[in-house]
Write an enzyme that holds these catalytic residues in place. Structure first.
Site, PDB file in Angstrom:
ATOM      1  N   HIS A 160       0.851  -1.184   0.000  1.00 51.97           N
ATOM      2  CA  HIS A 160       0.000   0.000   0.000  1.00 51.97           C
ATOM      3  C   HIS A 160       0.892   1.241   0.000  1.00 51.97           C
ATOM      4  O   HIS A 160       2.107   1.135   0.180  1.00 51.97           O
ATOM      5  CB  HIS A 160      -0.930   0.005   1.225  1.00 51.97           C
ATOM      6  CG  HIS A 160      -0.222  -0.128   2.525  1.00 51.97           C
ATOM      7  ND1 HIS A 160      -0.274  -1.253   3.297  1.00 51.97           N
ATOM      8  CD2 HIS A 160       0.591   0.728   3.172  1.00 51.97           C
ATOM      9  CE1 HIS A 160       0.461  -1.100   4.366  1.00 51.97           C
ATOM     10  NE2 HIS A 160       1.009   0.115   4.318  1.00 51.97           N
TER      11      HIS A 160
HETATM   12  C1  T46 Z   1       3.097   0.796   6.743  1.00 53.64           C
HETATM   13  C2  T46 Z   1       3.885  -0.431   6.938  1.00 53.64           C
HETATM   14  C3  T46 Z   1       5.368  -0.172   6.972  1.00 53.64           C
HETATM   15  C4  T46 Z   1      -3.464  -0.647  13.982  1.00 53.64           C
HETATM   16  O1  T46 Z   1      -4.493  -0.881  14.652  1.00 53.64           O
HETATM   17  N1  T46 Z   1      -2.717   0.451  14.277  1.00 53.64           N
HETATM   18  C5  T46 Z   1      -1.585   0.745  13.603  1.00 53.64           C
HETATM   19  O2  T46 Z   1      -0.931   1.749  13.915  1.00 53.64           O
HETATM   20  C6  T46 Z   1      -1.187  -0.121  12.533  1.00 53.64           C
HETATM   21  C7  T46 Z   1       0.078   0.192  11.742  1.00 53.64           C
HETATM   22  C8  T46 Z   1      -1.949  -1.207  12.251  1.00 53.64           C
HETATM   23  N2  T46 Z   1      -3.065  -1.462  12.973  1.00 53.64           N
HETATM   24  C9  T46 Z   1      -3.839  -2.659  12.675  1.00 53.64           C
HETATM   25  C10 T46 Z   1      -4.549  -2.660  11.331  1.00 53.64           C
HETATM   26  C11 T46 Z   1      -4.530  -4.115  10.928  1.00 53.64           C
HETATM   27  O3  T46 Z   1      -5.633  -4.767  11.480  1.00 53.64           O
HETATM   28  O4  T46 Z   1      -2.928  -3.761  12.631  1.00 53.64           O
HETATM   29  C12 T46 Z   1      -3.275  -4.670  11.603  1.00 53.64           C
HETATM   30  C13 T46 Z   1      -2.101  -4.874  10.640  1.00 53.64           C
HETATM   31  O5  T46 Z   1      -1.865  -3.661   9.921  1.00 53.64           O
HETATM   32  P1  T46 Z   1      -1.419  -3.632   8.378  1.00 53.64           P
HETATM   33  O6  T46 Z   1      -1.991  -4.788   7.666  1.00 53.64           O
HETATM   34  O7  T46 Z   1      -1.711  -2.280   7.837  1.00 53.64           O
HETATM   35  O8  T46 Z   1       0.164  -3.843   8.524  1.00 53.64           O
HETATM   36  P2  T46 Z   1       1.294  -3.791   7.401  1.00 53.64           P
HETATM   37  O9  T46 Z   1       2.475  -4.454   7.994  1.00 53.64           O
HETATM   38  O10 T46 Z   1       0.811  -4.291   6.100  1.00 53.64           O
HETATM   39  O11 T46 Z   1       1.610  -2.223   7.211  1.00 53.64           O
HETATM   40  C14 T46 Z   1       2.131  -1.447   8.271  1.00 53.64           C
HETATM   41  C15 T46 Z   1       1.393  -0.107   8.361  1.00 53.64           C
HETATM   42  O12 T46 Z   1      -0.013  -0.329   8.429  1.00 53.64           O
HETATM   43  C16 T46 Z   1       1.675   0.797   7.195  1.00 53.64           C
HETATM   44  O13 T46 Z   1       1.259   2.104   7.496  1.00 53.64           O
HETATM   45  O14 T46 Z   1       3.538   1.714   6.093  1.00 53.64           O
HETATM   46  O15 T46 Z   1       3.513  -1.209   8.089  1.00 53.64           O
END
Ligand code: T46
Length: 130
Positions: free
Chosen positions: A49
């Protein structure tokens, strides 16, 4: 594409190492959120993303991983394997994190609190935005 990697100053002594990060001095934005990922399974690719306005610094404080950056015109792969190195990831940058070692801890310093509406999760939408 210019990759911006910060090399932080470790304060080492006979006891070991300590890295201190201060907003505006070491980090180019106000730090509103810190999160980290660990126990990442082998072969997993995270991210996939971009963000409309979020800026972040990624630090692999233990183990190693790779970051694929894509600004829509160019792609770069950046290995993160030192706890005193930080990768700056700007807004409007597609990112993927992969090749995590089993002991990897990837810590992220973020310029904004969590906001799902800031995410661009579709690659075609990302290309239209830039
Ligand atoms: C990015 C890369 C480097 C939260 O509740 N709070 C938070 O601050 C974050 C980051 C995530 N979440 C929840 C949302 C999802 O249910 O944690 C779960 C996993 O998040 P996500 O699938 O977005 O994680 P990544 O590793 O794909 O991405 C993350 C960050 O979301 C993104 O901003 O730049 O790490």
């Amino acid at each position: 594409m210019q990759v911006v990697k910060y090399v932080f100053q470790p304060h080492g002594d006979e006891r070991g190492q300590l890295v201190s990060l201060e907003e505006h001095n070491d980090i180019p934005f106000q730090i509103k959120r810190v999160y980290y990922m660990y126990d990442t399974l082998s072969g997993v690719v995270r991210g996939g993303h971009a963000h409309k306005s979020l800026e972040q610094i990624l630090i692999c404080i233990h183990g190693s991983c790779k970051i694929r950056l894509d600004n829509g015109y160019e792609k770069k792969i950046v290995p993160l394997e030192k706890p005193y190195e930080g990768l700056y990831v700007s807004n409007n940058m597609w990112r993927e994190m992969y090749d995590f070692s089993s002991d990897a801890v990837l810590m992220v310093l973020a310029s904004e609190i969590y906001d799902e509406s800031d995410y661009i999760r579709n690659y075609d939408d990302f290309i239209k935005c830039i």
